[in-house]
Design an enzyme around this catalytic site. Structure first.
Site, PDB file in Angstrom:
ATOM      1  N   HIS A  87      -5.544 -14.381   9.329  1.00 21.36           N
ATOM      2  CA  HIS A  87      -4.761 -13.288   8.912  1.00 21.36           C
ATOM      3  C   HIS A  87      -5.190 -11.976   9.555  1.00 21.36           C
ATOM      4  CE1 HIS A  87      -2.453 -15.763   6.436  1.00 21.36           C
ATOM      5  NE2 HIS A  87      -3.376 -16.435   5.665  1.00 21.36           N
TER       6      HIS A  87
ATOM      7  N   ARG B 196      21.309  17.255  -3.326  1.00 18.82           N
ATOM      8  CA  ARG B 196      21.627  15.774  -3.193  1.00 18.82           C
ATOM      9  C   ARG B 196      22.327  15.609  -4.451  1.00 18.82           C
ATOM     10  NH1 ARG B 196      17.778  13.185   0.561  1.00 18.82           N
ATOM     11  NH2 ARG B 196      17.576  15.131   2.027  1.00 18.82           N
TER      12      ARG B 196
ATOM     13  N   PRO C  94       0.822  -1.323   0.131  1.00 22.45           N
ATOM     14  CA  PRO C  94       0.149   0.104   0.087  1.00 22.45           C
ATOM     15  C   PRO C  94       0.898   1.245   0.031  1.00 22.45           C
ATOM     16  CG  PRO C  94      -0.542  -1.564   1.623  1.00 22.45           C
ATOM     17  CD  PRO C  94       0.571  -2.087   1.316  1.00 22.45           C
ATOM     18  N   GLU C  95       0.532   2.190  -0.822  1.00 22.16           N
ATOM     19  CA  GLU C  95       1.299   3.650  -1.039  1.00 22.16           C
ATOM     20  C   GLU C  95       0.372   4.439  -0.218  1.00 22.16           C
ATOM     21  OE1 GLU C  95       4.143   3.716  -2.054  1.00 22.16           O
ATOM     22  OE2 GLU C  95       4.642   1.979  -2.721  1.00 22.16           O
TER      23      GLU C  95
ATOM     24  N   ARG D 112       1.186 -11.083   5.647  1.00 23.62           N
ATOM     25  CA  ARG D 112       2.764 -11.006   5.688  1.00 23.62           C
ATOM     26  C   ARG D 112       3.187 -10.303   7.007  1.00 23.62           C
ATOM     27  NH1 ARG D 112       5.385  -9.687   0.252  1.00 23.62           N
ATOM     28  NH2 ARG D 112       7.253 -10.261   1.383  1.00 23.62           N
TER      29      ARG D 112
END
Ligand SMILES: [Zn+2]
Length: 271
Positions: free
Chosen positions: A89, A151, A2-3, A107
């Protein structure tokens, strides 16, 4: 995984409904990435004041502290008056007077952590290094350019690092760089002002579009099962290696950058 847009849509899916709810019961499944940090029974009786988001963390403000919730690699949340029986789960469940919030995470890289407040050392450790929120006014184009100039890493790596701006994951970095016409391998400190401005706008555009697309699935939120995966964002380069660019017809190239796949159009993203 998930973002930011998925996490934001998750938040929108239950924030209003859980607000004001009193915690009646907390159920813990198998251990998650980090321990809860408090006896579950101590949460009982606390009221949920609201739900905010910081990066990919959901912040459940309680009248006696705060829960930091992260979906990890495969986590998803459901919230409804009643939910089907607890499954193997499901590893965290908050029963409130407004409904049941449940974390499904096969997971188990997700986490639910209790902190006393945002200034709690644990909260500072988890949230302190996060960059600015891209969809707020705090994400300033000039400041962004100035930071990019400091950077030396490739521009895409700098975006993925998340300490300048949060939420620009692999897909969204590829799409934003394409829209801005910037090669992902460009050294960050070589970026010109106009290109940094274009990138700033592209990041906002890509992420808000993803939230919008995800928002259309909101009505299914209570029925979401397991890993819903990414939104069906209409990608222009991501996942399109070997296919023709929608803009110029050139074959989209795929390379490896820092263990991740990077996609770009060699003509639309010349340098
Ligand atoms: Zn092209």
């Amino acid at each position: 995984m998930p973002e930011l847009p998925e996490v934001e849509v998750t938040r929108l899916g239950f924030a209003d409904r859980i607000a004001g709810g009193r915690i009646l019961h907390v159920r813990l499944g198998k251990s998650l990435r980090w321990p809860l940090g408090v006896a579950a029974t101590l949460l009982e009786g606390m009221q949920v004041l609201g739900v905010r988001r910081r990066g990919k963390y959901l912040l459940l403000d309680l009248d006696g502290g705060m829960l930091l919730l992260h979906l990890g690699m495969s986590g998803s949340l459901r919230f409804d008056r009643f939910l089907p029986p607890y499954g193997p789960h499901d590893h965290f469940e908050l029963t409130t007077s407004q409904g049941v919030l449940r974390l499904h995470d096969p997971r188990r890289f997700g986490a639910v952590v209790f902190v006393s407040s945002e200034s709690d050392p644990v909260a500072v450790k988890l949230l302190g290094g996060l960059g600015v929120e891209p969809l707020t006014d705090a994400f300033d184009a000039q400041a962004f350019h100035a930071q990019l100039r400091q950077r030396r890493a490739p521009i895409k790596q700098v975006l993925l690092a998340g300490d300048l701006v949060v939420g620009v994951g692999n897909i969204y970095a590829a799409e934003a760089l394409f829209r801005a016409g910037i090669r992902p391998t460009l050294r960050s400190d070589r970026i010109s002002r106009p290109r940094a401005m274009r990138l700033h706008a592209a990041i906002r555009e890509v992420l808000s579009r993803a939230v919008e697309v995800g928002g259309s699935t909101l009505r299914d939120f209570a029925n979401a099962q397991g890993d819903r995966g990414h939104f069906q964002l209409e990608t222009r380069v991501y996942g399109r290696g070997g296919q023709p660019c929608h803009v110029c017809g050139t074959t989209i190239r795929q390379i490896r950058q820092g263990q991740r796949s990077t996609f770009f159009c060699p003509v639309c993203q010349k340098s």
